[in-house]
Design an enzyme around this catalytic site. Structure first.
Site, PDB file in Angstrom:
ATOM      1  N   GLY A  10      30.646 -71.853 -11.645  1.00  0.00           N
ATOM      2  CA  GLY A  10      29.555 -72.273 -10.482  1.00  0.00           C
ATOM      3  C   GLY A  10      28.892 -73.369 -11.151  1.00  0.00           C
ATOM      4  O   GLY A  10      29.211 -73.744 -12.124  1.00  0.00           O
ATOM      5  N   PRO A  11      27.926 -74.095 -10.320  1.00  0.00           N
ATOM      6  CA  PRO A  11      27.264 -75.231 -10.840  1.00  0.00           C
ATOM      7  C   PRO A  11      26.233 -74.909 -11.745  1.00  0.00           C
ATOM      8  O   PRO A  11      25.907 -73.799 -12.229  1.00  0.00           O
ATOM      9  CB  PRO A  11      26.548 -75.776  -9.563  1.00  0.00           C
ATOM     10  CG  PRO A  11      26.156 -74.538  -8.705  1.00  0.00           C
ATOM     11  CD  PRO A  11      27.234 -73.505  -9.199  1.00  0.00           C
ATOM     12  N   GLY A  15      23.144 -69.352 -13.115  1.00  0.00           N
ATOM     13  CA  GLY A  15      23.275 -67.933 -13.859  1.00  0.00           C
ATOM     14  C   GLY A  15      24.620 -67.607 -14.548  1.00  0.00           C
ATOM     15  O   GLY A  15      24.750 -66.332 -14.693  1.00  0.00           O
ATOM     16  N   THR A  17      25.467 -68.554 -17.747  1.00  0.00           N
ATOM     17  CA  THR A  17      25.077 -67.840 -19.155  1.00  0.00           C
ATOM     18  C   THR A  17      24.441 -66.916 -18.865  1.00  0.00           C
ATOM     19  O   THR A  17      24.393 -65.794 -19.840  1.00  0.00           O
ATOM     20  CB  THR A  17      24.325 -69.192 -19.811  1.00  0.00           C
ATOM     21  OG1 THR A  17      25.023 -70.140 -19.931  1.00  0.00           O
ATOM     22  CG2 THR A  17      24.203 -68.702 -21.252  1.00  0.00           C
ATOM     23  N   GLU A  87      30.734 -72.157 -21.851  1.00  0.00           N
ATOM     24  CA  GLU A  87      30.981 -73.571 -21.567  1.00  0.00           C
ATOM     25  C   GLU A  87      32.300 -73.798 -21.836  1.00  0.00           C
ATOM     26  O   GLU A  87      32.572 -74.720 -22.535  1.00  0.00           O
ATOM     27  CB  GLU A  87      29.974 -74.516 -22.560  1.00  0.00           C
ATOM     28  CG  GLU A  87      28.582 -74.308 -22.482  1.00  0.00           C
ATOM     29  CD  GLU A  87      27.892 -74.890 -21.355  1.00  0.00           C
ATOM     30  OE1 GLU A  87      28.620 -75.318 -20.558  1.00  0.00           O
ATOM     31  OE2 GLU A  87      26.633 -74.910 -21.391  1.00  0.00           O
ATOM     32  N   CYS A 180      23.795 -81.483   1.053  1.00  0.00           N
ATOM     33  CA  CYS A 180      23.121 -82.219   0.457  1.00  0.00           C
ATOM     34  C   CYS A 180      23.758 -83.222  -0.723  1.00  0.00           C
ATOM     35  O   CYS A 180      23.690 -84.347  -0.636  1.00  0.00           O
ATOM     36  CB  CYS A 180      21.994 -81.647  -0.372  1.00  0.00           C
ATOM     37  SG  CYS A 180      20.626 -80.822   0.557  1.00  0.00           S
TER      38      CYS A 180
HETATM   39  P1  ADP Z   1      24.028 -71.741 -15.984  1.00  0.00           P
HETATM   40  O1  ADP Z   1      24.579 -71.251 -17.285  1.00  0.00           O
HETATM   41  O2  ADP Z   1      24.942 -71.335 -14.851  1.00  0.00           O
HETATM   42  O3  ADP Z   1      23.457 -73.135 -15.850  1.00  0.00           O
HETATM   43  P2  ADP Z   1      21.560 -70.065 -16.725  1.00  0.00           P
HETATM   44  O4  ADP Z   1      22.017 -68.622 -16.708  1.00  0.00           O
HETATM   45  O5  ADP Z   1      21.459 -70.889 -17.968  1.00  0.00           O
HETATM   46  O6  ADP Z   1      22.648 -70.971 -15.603  1.00  0.00           O
HETATM   47  O7  ADP Z   1      20.166 -70.143 -15.976  1.00  0.00           O
HETATM   48  C1  ADP Z   1      19.863 -69.742 -14.900  1.00  0.00           C
HETATM   49  C2  ADP Z   1      18.381 -69.737 -14.708  1.00  0.00           C
HETATM   50  O8  ADP Z   1      18.035 -70.990 -14.432  1.00  0.00           O
HETATM   51  C3  ADP Z   1      17.800 -68.902 -13.409  1.00  0.00           C
HETATM   52  O9  ADP Z   1      17.490 -67.580 -13.901  1.00  0.00           O
HETATM   53  C4  ADP Z   1      16.561 -69.673 -13.217  1.00  0.00           C
HETATM   54  O10 ADP Z   1      15.554 -69.350 -14.149  1.00  0.00           O
HETATM   55  C5  ADP Z   1      16.846 -71.099 -13.516  1.00  0.00           C
HETATM   56  N1  ADP Z   1      16.944 -72.096 -12.650  1.00  0.00           N
HETATM   57  C6  ADP Z   1      16.500 -73.473 -12.757  1.00  0.00           C
HETATM   58  N2  ADP Z   1      16.766 -73.969 -11.594  1.00  0.00           N
HETATM   59  C7  ADP Z   1      17.385 -73.155 -11.021  1.00  0.00           C
HETATM   60  C8  ADP Z   1      18.083 -73.416  -9.443  1.00  0.00           C
HETATM   61  N3  ADP Z   1      17.932 -74.360  -8.712  1.00  0.00           N
HETATM   62  N4  ADP Z   1      18.570 -72.304  -8.847  1.00  0.00           N
HETATM   63  C9  ADP Z   1      18.583 -70.968  -9.650  1.00  0.00           C
HETATM   64  N5  ADP Z   1      18.189 -70.826 -10.901  1.00  0.00           N
HETATM   65  C10 ADP Z   1      17.529 -71.918 -11.402  1.00  0.00           C
HETATM   66  P1  TMP Z   2      25.127 -75.223 -17.736  1.00  0.00           P
HETATM   67  O1  TMP Z   2      26.365 -74.896 -16.844  1.00  0.00           O
HETATM   68  O2  TMP Z   2      25.238 -74.088 -18.570  1.00  0.00           O
HETATM   69  O3  TMP Z   2      23.889 -75.743 -17.165  1.00  0.00           O
HETATM   70  O4  TMP Z   2      25.762 -76.152 -18.552  1.00  0.00           O
HETATM   71  C1  TMP Z   2      26.686 -77.445 -18.396  1.00  0.00           C
HETATM   72  C2  TMP Z   2      26.669 -78.421 -19.228  1.00  0.00           C
HETATM   73  O5  TMP Z   2      27.774 -79.414 -18.882  1.00  0.00           O
HETATM   74  C3  TMP Z   2      25.326 -79.315 -19.543  1.00  0.00           C
HETATM   75  O6  TMP Z   2      25.272 -79.772 -20.753  1.00  0.00           O
HETATM   76  C4  TMP Z   2      25.821 -80.790 -18.750  1.00  0.00           C
HETATM   77  C5  TMP Z   2      27.158 -80.715 -18.932  1.00  0.00           C
HETATM   78  N1  TMP Z   2      27.910 -81.469 -17.554  1.00  0.00           N
HETATM   79  C6  TMP Z   2      28.868 -82.330 -17.962  1.00  0.00           C
HETATM   80  O7  TMP Z   2      29.081 -82.494 -19.087  1.00  0.00           O
HETATM   81  N2  TMP Z   2      29.585 -82.846 -16.913  1.00  0.00           N
HETATM   82  C7  TMP Z   2      29.407 -82.524 -15.794  1.00  0.00           C
HETATM   83  O8  TMP Z   2      29.876 -83.105 -14.870  1.00  0.00           O
HETATM   84  C8  TMP Z   2      28.299 -81.488 -15.514  1.00  0.00           C
HETATM   85  C9  TMP Z   2      28.033 -81.301 -13.880  1.00  0.00           C
HETATM   86  C10 TMP Z   2      27.546 -81.228 -16.557  1.00  0.00           C
HETATM   87 MG    MG Z   3      25.031 -72.113 -19.058  1.00  0.00          MG
HETATM   88 ZN    ZN Z   4      20.736 -78.631   0.139  1.00  0.00          ZN
END
Ligand code: ADP
Ligand code: TMP
Ligand code: MG
Ligand code: ZN
Length: 190
Positions: A10-11, A15, A17, A87, A180
């Site tokens: 997912g983006p 969530g 992690t 990751e 968006c």
């Molecule tokens: P990921 O690993 O996919 O980046 P994490 O599990 O580290 O996600 O983080 C999820 C948390 O990020 C959510 O529980 C929330 O607290 C926080 N958060 C910040 N911005 C957003 C958003 N736009 N949508 C959902 N959660 C968000």
């Molecule tokens: P996250 O999914 O746990 O938030 O972490 C994503 C990591 O990947 C963050 O360090 C940013 C990096 N990233 C890239 O290197 N390239 C990309 O195109 C995107 C979207 C994120």
């Molecule tokens: Mg993460």
């Molecule tokens: Zn939107």
């Protein structure tokens, strides 16, 4: 019996992690023998923990590449129930073969990572693991622009880069829905 491969994608902020941490907790409560891995490159919050954007964490082994995972798991032969990898998008493409060997040896594997870069291009290592998975979970985030719970992609707010790999958080990236994303990237996708 073979292990199961679960891949969570997912983006950013969707969530992934957090889901990994929940599964780690479930295996830990069940007194299962586990190991958690993360790539060295991601030192945003901690070098020896997997950390979510909401601050939850679990201890993890930092590895430089997928061969280190293979080495560590081989040493534990028969003594592991599951491994967890955060990751996956930062790993080399040999990760697929190594994860396949691990599931065939009877160990469950949970992998999480980005499916798409901010350029809307798949990370090959993630795509390959999704193809081999028993279960793929696609997560959504809240769109930072319209506020709907339908963000499936990540938009880079700090300008384009040569590499699609660039560590960062809110200062560089936001999660957005497809509509968006299209408006923000009209030059490429309009
Ligand atoms: P990921 O690993 O996919 O980046 P994490 O599990 O580290 O996600 O983080 C999820 C948390 O990020 C959510 O529980 C929330 O607290 C926080 N958060 C910040 N911005 C957003 C958003 N736009 N949508 C959902 N959660 C968000
Ligand atoms: P996250 O999914 O746990 O938030 O972490 C994503 C990591 O990947 C963050 O360090 C940013 C990096 N990233 C890239 O290197 N390239 C990309 O195109 C995107 C979207 C994120
Ligand atoms: Mg993460
Ligand atoms: Zn939107």
């Amino acid at each position: 019996m073979s292990g199961k491969l679960t891949v969570v994608v997912g983006p950013m902020y969707s969530g992934k992690t957090s889901t990994l941490l929940s599964m780690i907790e479930i295996y830990t409560l069940g007194k299962k023998r586990i190991k958690v891995f993360k790539p060295v490159i991601d030192d945003r919050y901690s070098s020896d923990h997997v950390v979510s954007h909401s601050g939850q964490m679990a201890e993890a082994i930092n590895v430089y590449d997928s061969s280190e995972i293979k080495e560590i798991v081989s040493k534990e032969k028969g003594k592991l129930d599951a491994i967890f990898i955060d990751e996956i998008n930062f790993f080399d493409e040999n990760l697929l073969r190594i994860v396949e060997e691990i599931i065939f040896s009877g160990v469950d594997v949970f992998c999480v990572g980005l499916d798409l870069s901010y350029k809307h291009r798949p990370f090959a290592v993630t795509a390959n693991l999704m193809a081999a998975a028993d279960e793929v979970i696609k997560k959504k985030a809240v769109c930072h622009i319209c506020g709907e719970y339908n963000a499936t992609v990540t938009h880079r707010i700090s300008g384009p880069t040569d590499s699609e790999i660039d560590i960062g958080g809110m200062e560089k990236y936001i999660a957005v829905c497809r509509d968006c994303y299209k408006k923000l990237n009209a030059k490429d996708w309009g």
